[in-house]
Design a protein around this motif. Structure first.
Motif, PDB file in Angstrom:
ATOM      1  N   ASP A  15      -2.779  31.786 -10.451  1.00  0.00           N
ATOM      2  CA  ASP A  15      -2.461  31.805  -9.031  1.00  0.00           C
ATOM      3  C   ASP A  15      -0.954  31.665  -8.851  1.00  0.00           C
ATOM      4  O   ASP A  15      -0.313  30.867  -9.534  1.00  0.00           O
ATOM      5  N   VAL A  16      -0.411  32.437  -7.929  1.00  0.00           N
ATOM      6  CA  VAL A  16       1.014  32.400  -7.607  1.00  0.00           C
ATOM      7  C   VAL A  16       1.148  31.912  -6.174  1.00  0.00           C
ATOM      8  O   VAL A  16       0.441  32.388  -5.279  1.00  0.00           O
ATOM      9  N   TYR A  17       2.044  30.965  -5.939  1.00  0.00           N
ATOM     10  CA  TYR A  17       2.287  30.400  -4.616  1.00  0.00           C
ATOM     11  C   TYR A  17       3.702  30.743  -4.188  1.00  0.00           C
ATOM     12  O   TYR A  17       4.649  30.531  -4.948  1.00  0.00           O
ATOM     13  N   LEU A  18       3.843  31.262  -2.957  1.00  0.00           N
ATOM     14  CA  LEU A  18       5.152  31.586  -2.402  1.00  0.00           C
ATOM     15  C   LEU A  18       5.326  30.877  -1.069  1.00  0.00           C
ATOM     16  O   LEU A  18       4.382  30.755  -0.282  1.00  0.00           O
ATOM     17  N   VAL A  19       6.555  30.451  -0.797  1.00  0.00           N
ATOM     18  CA  VAL A  19       6.862  29.706   0.420  1.00  0.00           C
ATOM     19  C   VAL A  19       7.741  30.547   1.335  1.00  0.00           C
ATOM     20  O   VAL A  19       8.747  31.108   0.898  1.00  0.00           O
ATOM     21  N   MET A  20       7.339  30.628   2.613  1.00  0.00           N
ATOM     22  CA  MET A  20       8.177  31.266   3.622  1.00  0.00           C
ATOM     23  C   MET A  20       8.988  30.162   4.279  1.00  0.00           C
ATOM     24  O   MET A  20       8.441  29.132   4.688  1.00  0.00           O
ATOM     25  N   ASN A  21      10.286  30.368   4.363  1.00  0.00           N
ATOM     26  CA  ASN A  21      11.180  29.377   4.933  1.00  0.00           C
ATOM     27  C   ASN A  21      11.812  29.956   6.194  1.00  0.00           C
ATOM     28  O   ASN A  21      12.118  31.146   6.250  1.00  0.00           O
ATOM     29  N   TRP A  30      10.671  34.952   2.472  1.00  0.00           N
ATOM     30  CA  TRP A  30       9.986  34.367   1.322  1.00  0.00           C
ATOM     31  C   TRP A  30      11.054  33.891   0.364  1.00  0.00           C
ATOM     32  O   TRP A  30      11.974  34.626   0.030  1.00  0.00           O
ATOM     33  N   CYS A  31      10.937  32.659  -0.079  1.00  0.00           N
ATOM     34  CA  CYS A  31      11.955  32.078  -0.961  1.00  0.00           C
ATOM     35  C   CYS A  31      11.842  32.643  -2.369  1.00  0.00           C
ATOM     36  O   CYS A  31      10.743  32.813  -2.898  1.00  0.00           O
ATOM     37  N   GLU A  32      12.989  32.885  -2.938  1.00  0.00           N
ATOM     38  CA  GLU A  32      13.054  33.355  -4.321  1.00  0.00           C
ATOM     39  C   GLU A  32      12.616  32.218  -5.240  1.00  0.00           C
ATOM     40  O   GLU A  32      12.949  31.058  -5.017  1.00  0.00           O
ATOM     41  N   ALA A  33      11.856  32.568  -6.266  1.00  0.00           N
ATOM     42  CA  ALA A  33      11.375  31.546  -7.195  1.00  0.00           C
ATOM     43  C   ALA A  33      11.193  32.149  -8.572  1.00  0.00           C
ATOM     44  O   ALA A  33      10.811  33.305  -8.706  1.00  0.00           O
ATOM     45  N   ASP A  34      11.487  31.354  -9.602  1.00  0.00           N
ATOM     46  CA  ASP A  34      11.199  31.833 -10.952  1.00  0.00           C
ATOM     47  C   ASP A  34       9.699  31.695 -11.205  1.00  0.00           C
ATOM     48  O   ASP A  34       8.988  31.001 -10.473  1.00  0.00           O
ATOM     49  N   THR A  38       6.173  28.867  -9.367  1.00  0.00           N
ATOM     50  CA  THR A  38       5.272  29.441  -8.372  1.00  0.00           C
ATOM     51  C   THR A  38       3.827  28.966  -8.507  1.00  0.00           C
ATOM     52  O   THR A  38       2.931  29.568  -7.948  1.00  0.00           O
ATOM     53  N   ASN A  39       3.615  27.879  -9.213  1.00  0.00           N
ATOM     54  CA  ASN A  39       2.254  27.341  -9.273  1.00  0.00           C
ATOM     55  C   ASN A  39       2.110  26.235  -8.220  1.00  0.00           C
ATOM     56  O   ASN A  39       3.093  25.779  -7.636  1.00  0.00           O
ATOM     57  N   ARG A  40       0.906  25.829  -7.973  1.00  0.00           N
ATOM     58  CA  ARG A  40       0.606  24.858  -6.915  1.00  0.00           C
ATOM     59  C   ARG A  40       1.393  23.554  -7.081  1.00  0.00           C
ATOM     60  O   ARG A  40       2.015  23.074  -6.145  1.00  0.00           O
ATOM     61  N   GLU A  41       1.360  22.987  -8.279  1.00  0.00           N
ATOM     62  CA  GLU A  41       2.059  21.718  -8.521  1.00  0.00           C
ATOM     63  C   GLU A  41       3.561  21.854  -8.324  1.00  0.00           C
ATOM     64  O   GLU A  41       4.201  20.951  -7.780  1.00  0.00           O
ATOM     65  N   ALA A  42       4.129  22.956  -8.788  1.00  0.00           N
ATOM     66  CA  ALA A  42       5.578  23.163  -8.637  1.00  0.00           C
ATOM     67  C   ALA A  42       5.967  23.256  -7.171  1.00  0.00           C
ATOM     68  O   ALA A  42       6.978  22.674  -6.746  1.00  0.00           O
ATOM     69  N   VAL A  43       5.177  23.970  -6.372  1.00  0.00           N
ATOM     70  CA  VAL A  43       5.489  24.107  -4.946  1.00  0.00           C
ATOM     71  C   VAL A  43       5.403  22.756  -4.249  1.00  0.00           C
ATOM     72  O   VAL A  43       6.276  22.396  -3.455  1.00  0.00           O
ATOM     73  N   ILE A  44       4.391  21.967  -4.556  1.00  0.00           N
ATOM     74  CA  ILE A  44       4.270  20.635  -3.952  1.00  0.00           C
ATOM     75  C   ILE A  44       5.448  19.762  -4.362  1.00  0.00           C
ATOM     76  O   ILE A  44       6.050  19.075  -3.525  1.00  0.00           O
ATOM     77  N   ARG A  45       5.801  19.791  -5.632  1.00  0.00           N
ATOM     78  CA  ARG A  45       6.956  19.013  -6.111  1.00  0.00           C
ATOM     79  C   ARG A  45       8.233  19.457  -5.404  1.00  0.00           C
ATOM     80  O   ARG A  45       9.043  18.641  -4.955  1.00  0.00           O
ATOM     81  N   GLN A  46       8.427  20.766  -5.262  1.00  0.00           N
ATOM     82  CA  GLN A  46       9.627  21.297  -4.607  1.00  0.00           C
ATOM     83  C   GLN A  46       9.684  20.893  -3.135  1.00  0.00           C
ATOM     84  O   GLN A  46      10.772  20.654  -2.604  1.00  0.00           O
ATOM     85  N   LEU A  47       8.539  20.805  -2.484  1.00  0.00           N
ATOM     86  CA  LEU A  47       8.530  20.329  -1.099  1.00  0.00           C
ATOM     87  C   LEU A  47       9.070  18.905  -1.027  1.00  0.00           C
ATOM     88  O   LEU A  47       9.938  18.608  -0.203  1.00  0.00           O
ATOM     89  N   GLU A  49      10.967  17.457  -3.128  1.00  0.00           N
ATOM     90  CA  GLU A  49      12.367  17.439  -3.573  1.00  0.00           C
ATOM     91  C   GLU A  49      13.295  18.074  -2.546  1.00  0.00           C
ATOM     92  O   GLU A  49      14.474  18.264  -2.811  1.00  0.00           O
ATOM     93  N   ASP A  50      12.766  18.432  -1.381  1.00  0.00           N
ATOM     94  CA  ASP A  50      13.535  19.040  -0.291  1.00  0.00           C
ATOM     95  C   ASP A  50      14.166  20.373  -0.691  1.00  0.00           C
ATOM     96  O   ASP A  50      15.262  20.712  -0.284  1.00  0.00           O
ATOM     97  N   HIS A  51      13.423  21.124  -1.496  1.00  0.00           N
ATOM     98  CA  HIS A  51      13.886  22.426  -1.975  1.00  0.00           C
ATOM     99  C   HIS A  51      13.953  23.455  -0.837  1.00  0.00           C
ATOM    100  O   HIS A  51      14.741  24.375  -0.875  1.00  0.00           O
ATOM    101  N   TYR A  52      13.106  23.267   0.174  1.00  0.00           N
ATOM    102  CA  TYR A  52      13.045  24.191   1.310  1.00  0.00           C
ATOM    103  C   TYR A  52      13.539  23.471   2.560  1.00  0.00           C
ATOM    104  O   TYR A  52      13.120  22.350   2.837  1.00  0.00           O
ATOM    105  N   SER A  53      14.410  24.116   3.327  1.00  0.00           N
ATOM    106  CA  SER A  53      14.972  23.478   4.516  1.00  0.00           C
ATOM    107  C   SER A  53      13.971  23.421   5.663  1.00  0.00           C
ATOM    108  O   SER A  53      13.958  22.466   6.431  1.00  0.00           O
TER     109      SER A  53
END
Length: 103
Positions: A15-21, A30-34, A38-47, A49-53
């Motif tokens: 599964d690939v997860y993408l975030v619209m900012n 859609w935010c660029e991501a390596d 793009t997995n579920r855990e990474a997106v939650i962690r990035q949220l 970590e304030d990765h998305y404004s």
């Protein structure tokens, strides 16, 4: 004429997860991501970590299985469950949770 390279992950049955900012005056994108981000855990962690404004939507897809869906509310619910694990929650996460409730 040369063919453009595919944006579909090769050999990836996951599964690939993408975030619209929301970038304000610049609009939404859609935010660029390596691939590893793009997995579920990474997106939650990035949220957290304030990765998305200003995250406004999250979608997931799996090209091998042939599906895609909006997972904004699912991710917001998971973030809400983990809220107590973090001492300081970014304002962007609080705003994301508020907007997800209205969906």
């Amino acid at each position: 004429m040369p063919r453009s390279p595919s944006i579909v992950p090769q050999g990836a049955d996951h599964d690939v997860y993408l975030v619209m900012n929301d970038f304000g005056r610049l609009g939404r994108a859609w935010c660029e991501a390596d691939e590893e981000g793009t997995n579920r855990e990474a997106v939650i962690r990035q949220l957290f970590e304030d990765h998305y404004s200003h995250p406004v939507r999250i979608v997931a897809f799996n090209t091998a299985e042939g599906w895609s869906r909006d997972v904004t509310v699912d991710i917001a619910d998971e973030v809400r469950r983990r809220f107590s694990e973090y001492d300081d929650v970014p304002r962007s996460v609080a705003e994301f949770l508020e907007s997800a409730v209205r969906r």
